[in-house]
Design an enzyme around this catalytic site. Structure first.
Site, mmCIF file in Angstrom:
data_model
loop_
_atom_site.group_PDB
_atom_site.id
_atom_site.type_symbol
_atom_site.label_atom_id
_atom_site.label_comp_id
_atom_site.label_asym_id
_atom_site.label_seq_id
_atom_site.Cartn_x
_atom_site.Cartn_y
_atom_site.Cartn_z
ATOM 1 N N SER A 240 1.179 -1.185 0.383
ATOM 2 C CA SER A 240 -0.177 -0.273 -0.561
ATOM 3 C C SER A 240 1.078 1.079 -0.375
ATOM 4 O O SER A 240 0.350 2.058 -0.376
ATOM 5 C CB SER A 240 -0.970 -0.077 1.519
ATOM 6 O OG SER A 240 -0.332 -0.223 2.930
ATOM 7 N N HIS A 270 -1.972 -8.398 1.870
ATOM 8 C CA HIS A 270 -1.760 -8.058 2.545
ATOM 9 C C HIS A 270 -2.862 -7.043 2.864
ATOM 10 O O HIS A 270 -2.972 -8.045 4.007
ATOM 11 C CB HIS A 270 -0.808 -6.668 1.357
ATOM 12 C CG HIS A 270 -0.577 -5.083 1.323
ATOM 13 N ND1 HIS A 270 -0.096 -5.304 2.931
ATOM 14 C CD2 HIS A 270 -0.668 -4.148 0.814
ATOM 15 C CE1 HIS A 270 0.640 -3.778 3.313
ATOM 16 N NE2 HIS A 270 -0.294 -2.866 2.342
ATOM 17 N N HIS A 316 5.803 -12.823 7.457
ATOM 18 C CA HIS A 316 5.710 -11.212 7.107
ATOM 19 C C HIS A 316 7.378 -11.655 5.876
ATOM 20 O O HIS A 316 8.228 -12.423 6.025
ATOM 21 C CB HIS A 316 6.305 -10.482 8.521
ATOM 22 C CG HIS A 316 5.638 -9.558 7.935
ATOM 23 N ND1 HIS A 316 6.937 -8.158 7.436
ATOM 24 C CD2 HIS A 316 5.019 -8.312 8.273
ATOM 25 C CE1 HIS A 316 6.337 -7.425 7.543
ATOM 26 N NE2 HIS A 316 4.746 -6.886 7.547
ATOM 27 N N ARG A 325 2.856 -5.381 16.877
ATOM 28 C CA ARG A 325 1.453 -4.305 16.444
ATOM 29 C C ARG A 325 0.853 -5.557 17.282
ATOM 30 O O ARG A 325 -0.925 -5.139 17.608
ATOM 31 C CB ARG A 325 1.365 -4.423 15.082
ATOM 32 C CG ARG A 325 2.099 -3.024 14.300
ATOM 33 C CD ARG A 325 2.085 -2.685 13.222
ATOM 34 N NE ARG A 325 2.901 -3.779 12.274
ATOM 35 C CZ ARG A 325 2.102 -4.222 10.639
ATOM 36 N NH1 ARG A 325 2.086 -2.548 10.601
ATOM 37 N NH2 ARG A 325 2.770 -5.104 10.362
ATOM 38 N N ASP A 371 -1.990 -8.320 11.243
ATOM 39 C CA ASP A 371 -3.116 -9.682 11.181
ATOM 40 C C ASP A 371 -4.258 -10.185 12.011
ATOM 41 O O ASP A 371 -5.248 -10.254 11.777
ATOM 42 C CB ASP A 371 -3.286 -9.280 9.753
ATOM 43 C CG ASP A 371 -3.423 -8.256 9.063
ATOM 44 O OD1 ASP A 371 -3.189 -7.072 9.495
ATOM 45 O OD2 ASP A 371 -3.086 -8.006 7.906
HETATM 46 N N1 NMX Z 1 1.033 -20.635 5.963
HETATM 47 C C1 NMX Z 1 2.165 -20.737 4.585
HETATM 48 N N2 NMX Z 1 2.691 -20.345 4.147
HETATM 49 C C2 NMX Z 1 3.572 -19.082 4.510
HETATM 50 C C3 NMX Z 1 2.879 -18.267 5.118
HETATM 51 C C4 NMX Z 1 2.011 -18.401 6.287
HETATM 52 N N3 NMX Z 1 1.326 -18.126 7.126
HETATM 53 N N4 NMX Z 1 3.730 -17.826 5.108
HETATM 54 C C5 NMX Z 1 5.058 -17.862 4.369
HETATM 55 N N5 NMX Z 1 4.717 -18.961 3.701
HETATM 56 C C6 NMX Z 1 5.163 -19.528 2.698
HETATM 57 C C7 NMX Z 1 5.061 -19.230 1.236
HETATM 58 O O1 NMX Z 1 3.776 -18.954 0.988
HETATM 59 C C8 NMX Z 1 6.237 -19.144 0.568
HETATM 60 O O2 NMX Z 1 5.479 -20.463 0.100
HETATM 61 P P1 NMX Z 1 6.421 -21.519 -2.277
HETATM 62 O O3 NMX Z 1 7.580 -21.026 -1.300
HETATM 63 O O4 NMX Z 1 5.597 -22.427 -1.291
HETATM 64 O O5 NMX Z 1 6.182 -20.231 -2.257
HETATM 65 C C9 NMX Z 1 6.911 -19.468 1.054
HETATM 66 O O6 NMX Z 1 6.749 -19.865 2.542
HETATM 67 C C10 NMX Z 1 7.750 -18.743 1.984
HETATM 68 O O7 NMX Z 1 7.355 -16.979 1.808
HETATM 69 P P2 NMX Z 1 7.905 -15.783 2.650
HETATM 70 O O8 NMX Z 1 9.861 -15.837 1.984
HETATM 71 O O9 NMX Z 1 9.100 -16.848 3.991
HETATM 72 O O10 NMX Z 1 6.483 -15.130 2.584
HETATM 73 P P3 NMX Z 1 6.971 -13.852 1.779
HETATM 74 O O11 NMX Z 1 7.538 -12.947 1.746
HETATM 75 O O12 NMX Z 1 6.831 -14.259 0.359
HETATM 76 O O13 NMX Z 1 5.509 -13.599 2.046
HETATM 77 C C11 NMX Z 1 3.888 -12.893 3.519
HETATM 78 C C12 NMX Z 1 4.669 -13.188 3.346
HETATM 79 C C13 NMX Z 1 3.092 -11.988 4.421
HETATM 80 C C14 NMX Z 1 2.999 -12.506 2.159
HETATM 81 C C15 NMX Z 1 3.242 -14.578 3.618
HETATM 82 O O14 NMX Z 1 3.904 -13.946 4.968
HETATM 83 C C16 NMX Z 1 1.915 -14.681 3.623
HETATM 84 O O15 NMX Z 1 1.028 -15.183 3.074
HETATM 85 N N6 NMX Z 1 1.356 -14.327 4.383
HETATM 86 C C17 NMX Z 1 -0.263 -14.996 5.581
HETATM 87 C C18 NMX Z 1 -1.093 -14.329 5.409
HETATM 88 C C19 NMX Z 1 -1.174 -13.106 5.007
HETATM 89 O O16 NMX Z 1 -1.223 -12.549 6.760
HETATM 90 N N7 NMX Z 1 -0.851 -11.467 4.508
HETATM 91 C C20 NMX Z 1 -0.258 -10.098 5.732
HETATM 92 C C21 NMX Z 1 0.819 -9.447 5.995
HETATM 93 C C22 NMX Z 1 0.534 -8.236 6.832
HETATM 94 N N8 NMX Z 1 0.310 -6.925 6.317
HETATM 95 O O17 NMX Z 1 -0.972 -6.868 6.975
HETATM 96 O O18 NMX Z 1 -0.116 -7.194 5.193
HETATM 97 C C1 MLT Z 2 2.669 -3.928 6.348
HETATM 98 O O1 MLT Z 2 2.183 -3.076 7.689
HETATM 99 O O2 MLT Z 2 2.236 -2.874 5.519
HETATM 100 C C2 MLT Z 2 2.835 -5.127 6.720
HETATM 101 O O3 MLT Z 2 2.793 -5.796 8.068
HETATM 102 C C3 MLT Z 2 3.174 -5.857 5.943
HETATM 103 C C4 MLT Z 2 4.573 -4.845 5.195
HETATM 104 O O4 MLT Z 2 5.290 -4.575 5.699
HETATM 105 O O5 MLT Z 2 5.229 -5.146 3.867
#
Ligand code: NMX
Ligand code: MLT
Length: 437
Positions: A240, A270, A316, A325, A371
């Site tokens: 964002s 996100h 994350h 947070r 979240d």
């Molecule tokens: N559950 C299952 N698998 C996960 C999770 C999770 N909570 N977090 C990461 N992984 C997997 C990810 O999908 C990836 O799999 P693959 O190799 O098959 O593509 C692998 O672990 C490596 O990912 P990372 O490098 O640890 O994470 P990345 O930096 O790519 O993504 C998020 C970060 C936040 C997108 C990821 O942790 C996620 O999808 N979390 C769940 C959704 C979430 O909570 N999002 C909110 C973020 C905060 N916000 O407010 O924006």
């Molecule tokens: C945010 O607050 O924007 C989320 O934690 C995602 C991020 O920092 O990448």
């Protein structure tokens, strides 16, 4: 106006500091970029600058150098409230100093003076199909306000570059002033009787949001203030903030840029993760007819992973420890309603899921992010329509991104335009590196 005077007073020094840094040290390397980073979502490439917040992987966010507990302690609070004025937080983000109560109230007064939402915004929202997602409604409302942009108007009249930040600040105050009323109306229209509750000028921005939502509860007013503080900024690389900055770098005004940021926030990886997260908690609760045993919860988490889904609220891109947070919200719930079932479940997930994610070994960060628990707190106060939660995240996030937009214009940050390569070029680079090894 206090914000304008304070920023104007700092500007000569900031401009000199940046000019000197770029002129004398512009060629100093701060990072190198690998092929996996280019293919991996630009993860951890140091290529953005903001002085408004910084996320340390092991400590989490600092806003203008202050941790969350420090802010809760130091920022001025309304009489009898536990959580600070959002106006004081906005002052801090924009000016970089902890305000006095008087200064925080000046921002609150600016917001009150600018808070009236034009009727056409309500008409637009009413005209949208009933099943429109609240984030689509929120983004459309922000975008539709663009006709009010002073920056767009003054730019076309021949504004000097040094002055861009002045109407950008005006736009930012005008926009942020209206966010609680717009968001609360979306809630009333979509989930309640559709009747708008008028703003109460005796209330601060956070409490007025709670009032316009129709949730008359002192605890909810404090939760709103806390929520708006926690979600406001998370340095510049998140989707964002980055989308807002990118669009703003084309000199699109803050209405265009903020709407773009909200569209990014609406993605399930996100901001939308907060609605996904409560959905996940409720599905656990429903399946087991209440708070399950730890063993059942553990199995449920594995089932989610084995079905190819993520566990929302965990992991994350930058953090490698429990998000502070999350910790602040856990503390709020522990103090106010430790016996609430959904809150207890969210706390139990914190005990169980990090181990499961560690065992699975994929997620680099097995810890909860912001979240993972925010929905459980809303749920407690009866705000249970969880596809609305990301709108509240958006209300807060626009504080951070507009503060950044003001400084981007004040420091004359240029149009953003990274360079792309083809896969063949990367393959050639890889071959060359192999040959040299
Ligand atoms: N559950 C299952 N698998 C996960 C999770 C999770 N909570 N977090 C990461 N992984 C997997 C990810 O999908 C990836 O799999 P693959 O190799 O098959 O593509 C692998 O672990 C490596 O990912 P990372 O490098 O640890 O994470 P990345 O930096 O790519 O993504 C998020 C970060 C936040 C997108 C990821 O942790 C996620 O999808 N979390 C769940 C959704 C979430 O909570 N999002 C909110 C973020 C905060 N916000 O407010 O924006
Ligand atoms: C945010 O607050 O924007 C989320 O934690 C995602 C991020 O920092 O990448």
């Amino acid at each position: 106006m206090i914000l304008k005077d304070k920023i104007a007073a700092q500007l000569p020094d900031w401009r000199n500091r940046v000019r000197k840094l770029v002129k004398e040290s512009g060629e100093v390397k701060v990072d190198e970029v690998t092929i996996s980073q280019i293919y991996g979502g630009a993860r951890n490439i140091k290529s953005l600058v903001t002085d408004i917040s910084y996320v340390d992987p092991n400590e989490g966010i600092r806003f203008r150098g202050f941790t969350i507990p420090e802010l809760i302690q130091l920022l001025p609070k309304p009489p009898g409230a536990e959580m600070p004025y959002a106006g004081g937080l906005y002052y801090l983000l924009l000016v970089g100093e902890i305000p006095t109560a008087e200064q925080a109230l000046e921002v609150e007064a600016e917001w009150h003076a600018r808070g009236e939402v034009p009727q056409y915004i309500f008409d637009i929202l009413q005209a949208m199909p009933a099943d429109t997602h609240p984030m689509t409604m929120f983004s459309a409302a922000v975008l539709s306000l663009q006709r009010e942009s002073l920056f767009a108007h003054e730019y076309h009249a021949g504004l000097k570059k040094d002055e861009y930040w002045v109407p950008t600040l005006e736009d930012s105050l005008n926009l942020t002033a209206k966010l609680p009323a717009i968001a609360a109306y979306i809630y009333r229209l979509k989930y309640q009787d559709g009747k708008r509750i008028a703003s109460d000028p005796s209330l601060d921005w956070g409490a007025d949001f709670a009032h316009m939502m129709g949730v008359e509860n002192k605890g909810y007013a404090d939760l709103s203030r806390l929520y708006f503080l926690l979600h406001s900024d998370h340095e510049s690389g998140n989707v964002s903030a980055h989308a807002t900055h990118l669009v703003g770098s084309a000199l699109s005004d803050v209405y265009y840029a903020s709407s773009a940021g909200l569209n990014g926030l609406a993605g399930p990886l996100h901001g939308l993760a907060n609605q996904e997260c409560l959905g996940w908690l409720l599905s656990v609760y429903e399946k087991f007819g209440g708070v399950p045993s730890k063993a059942d919860l553990r199995q449920y988490a594995w089932d989610t992973l084995n079905s190819g889904q993520v566990i929302p609220g965990y992991g994350h891109a930058v953090l490698r420890k429990t998000d502070p947070r999350f910790a602040a919200q856990l503390e709020f719930g522990t103090q106010h309603f430790p016996e609430d079932d959904i809150f207890k479940l969210a706390s139990m997930v914190y005990d169980v899921v990090p181990d499961v994610l560690r065992e699975q070994g994929k997620a680099k960060d097995p810890w909860p992010n912001v979240d993972a628990i925010s929905g459980a707190l809303q749920y407690h106060y009866g705000v249970r329509e969880f596809d609305f939660y990301t709108v509240m995240f958006g209300v807060s996030r626009l504080l951070g991104v507009t503060a950044n937009a003001v400084w981007a214009r004040a420091l004359g940050q240029p149009i953003e335009r990274p360079k792309s390569l083809t896969t063949a070029m990367l393959e050639a680079a890889a071959e060359k590196a192999k040959a040299q090894a």
